[in-house]
Scaffold this motif. Structure first.
Motif, mmCIF file in Angstrom:
data_model
loop_
_atom_site.group_PDB
_atom_site.id
_atom_site.type_symbol
_atom_site.label_atom_id
_atom_site.label_comp_id
_atom_site.label_asym_id
_atom_site.label_seq_id
_atom_site.Cartn_x
_atom_site.Cartn_y
_atom_site.Cartn_z
ATOM 1 N N UNK A 182 0.836 -1.194 0.000
ATOM 2 C CA UNK A 182 0.000 0.000 0.000
ATOM 3 C C UNK A 182 0.875 1.249 0.000
ATOM 4 N N UNK A 183 0.498 2.285 -0.755
ATOM 5 C CA UNK A 183 1.357 3.468 -0.875
ATOM 6 C C UNK A 183 1.481 4.250 0.426
ATOM 7 N N UNK A 184 2.667 4.772 0.643
ATOM 8 C CA UNK A 184 2.913 5.703 1.734
ATOM 9 C C UNK A 184 2.499 7.098 1.267
ATOM 10 N N UNK A 194 3.510 8.642 -2.209
ATOM 11 C CA UNK A 194 4.075 7.576 -3.042
ATOM 12 C C UNK A 194 3.052 7.092 -4.074
ATOM 13 N N UNK A 195 3.539 6.807 -5.282
ATOM 14 C CA UNK A 195 2.728 6.176 -6.322
ATOM 15 C C UNK A 195 3.226 4.749 -6.520
ATOM 16 N N UNK A 196 2.309 3.784 -6.498
ATOM 17 C CA UNK A 196 2.680 2.387 -6.714
ATOM 18 C C UNK A 196 1.858 1.824 -7.871
ATOM 19 N N UNK A 197 2.340 0.760 -8.470
ATOM 20 C CA UNK A 197 1.621 0.096 -9.549
ATOM 21 C C UNK A 197 0.691 -0.965 -8.974
ATOM 22 N N UNK A 198 -0.531 -0.977 -9.447
ATOM 23 C CA UNK A 198 -1.484 -1.985 -9.022
ATOM 24 C C UNK A 198 -1.329 -3.260 -9.824
ATOM 25 N N UNK A 219 -13.286 3.040 -1.690
ATOM 26 C CA UNK A 219 -12.040 2.821 -2.422
ATOM 27 C C UNK A 219 -11.116 1.998 -1.528
ATOM 28 N N UNK A 220 -10.774 0.793 -1.976
ATOM 29 C CA UNK A 220 -10.042 -0.169 -1.145
ATOM 30 C C UNK A 220 -8.738 -0.567 -1.826
ATOM 31 N N UNK A 221 -7.666 -0.551 -1.075
ATOM 32 C CA UNK A 221 -6.370 -1.032 -1.556
ATOM 33 C C UNK A 221 -5.982 -2.252 -0.728
#
Length: 293
Positions: A27-29, A32-36, A101-103
């Motif tokens: 999960x992003x901090x 931060x951008x992360x790839x799903x 919205x769920x990560x």
């Protein structure tokens, strides 16, 4: 008053959302951008999840809530109806339905942002809503809709000998006179810490601890600890709601059997992705208990 112990009547007053679920390695901090790794839309909301869980676990459930007039409304109605939940008191209002919205990361842990939408319009109950509550064995509520409606439902249920089960989530401090009408409170360990002594007046308190199981405190100082079955966790979203709905269905059997039933249901819910899509049936819960899973 349980008129049919094999299928208690349960009224669930609460939220219904479309869950927008993204999976990712972590999960992003902040910033931060992360790839799903994946994306899906799954009907959810604490109220709807608990209603479906109670129905699948063996109850006869009616849902009180609201959807919007948007593209999500039909599917949200459909998932309740297809699960066997009565939706005659489900309102349609102008505007968007609720969303979450769920990560979900690779360990199955999640972060959630909820936007109330139609759920926020549940500010009052009709006479027909109150009549349904009065005739039920159990009223099950959460706090994803306005507290005023929850307070009215809880007070009416208590006055009509309907067992009141409250999952005070998201956790918030409530008036002491509302707590006085609650028969059973179901909280996770974080919520128990946040609410503290607010929970003292409740006769029956159930605290969940995720994979560590659940703990019960009842009248006369009675306490029980229930371990959780060990499973391969895929997604913890909806596991607490599954636990709570299953607990409501089995409550008439007594705390010990109800906790065992609910803990098994909650564990099974973590083995699949999504909230409503992961909720086990009565038969699946029974089989898991019989096999010691």
């Amino acid at each position: 008053m349980i008129t049919d112990p094999s299928k208690p009547t349960i009224v669930v007053l609460g939220s219904i959302n479309m869950d927008l679920v993204t999976t990712t390695e972590h999960r992003p901090q902040p910033g931060e951008t992360v790839l799903g790794t994946g994306f899906t839309m799954v009907p959810g909301g604490k109220g709807a999840n608990q209603a479906i869980a109670a129905q699948r676990a063996g109850g006869r459930v009616e849902f009180l809530g609201a959807v919007g007039d948007d593209v999500f409304a039909g599917e949200l109605r459909g998932v309740l109806r297809d699960s066997g939940v009565a939706i005659g008191r489900l309102r349609t209002v102008t505007g968007p339905s609720g969303i979450a919205a769920i990560v979900v990361d690779s360990s199955g842990e999640n972060s959630i942002i909820v936007v109330g939408g139609a759920n926020a319009t549940m500010t009052a109950l009709t006479d027909d809503d109150l009549a349904v509550i009065a005739s039920a064995d159990i009223l099950l509520c959460q706090l994803e809709i306005p507290v005023g409606a929850v307070a009215a439902a809880v007070t009416h249920a208590s006055a009509n000998a309907t067992v009141v089960m409250l999952n005070p989530s998201p956790a918030q401090h409530l008036p002491s006179d509302l707590w006085a009408h609650v028969d059973v409170a179901v909280v996770n360990s974080g919520e128990a810490k946040d609410l503290g002594h607010d929970l003292d007046p409740v006769a029956h308190l159930v605290v969940t601890h995720g994979a560590a199981g659940a703990h019960y405190r009842g009248p006369g100082g009675r306490e029980l600890s229930q371990p959780s079955p060990q499973v391969d966790v895929v997604d913890t979203t909806g596991a607490g709601d599954t636990f709570t709905g299953a607990l409501a269905t089995a409550w008439h059997r007594g705390p010990e059997q109800a906790l065992a039933w609910a803990s098994t249901a909650g564990a099974l819910a973590t083995t699949r992705l999504g909230a409503s899509t992961s909720i086990p049936t009565h038969e699946q819960i029974t089989a898991a208990i019989e096999h010691g899973d």
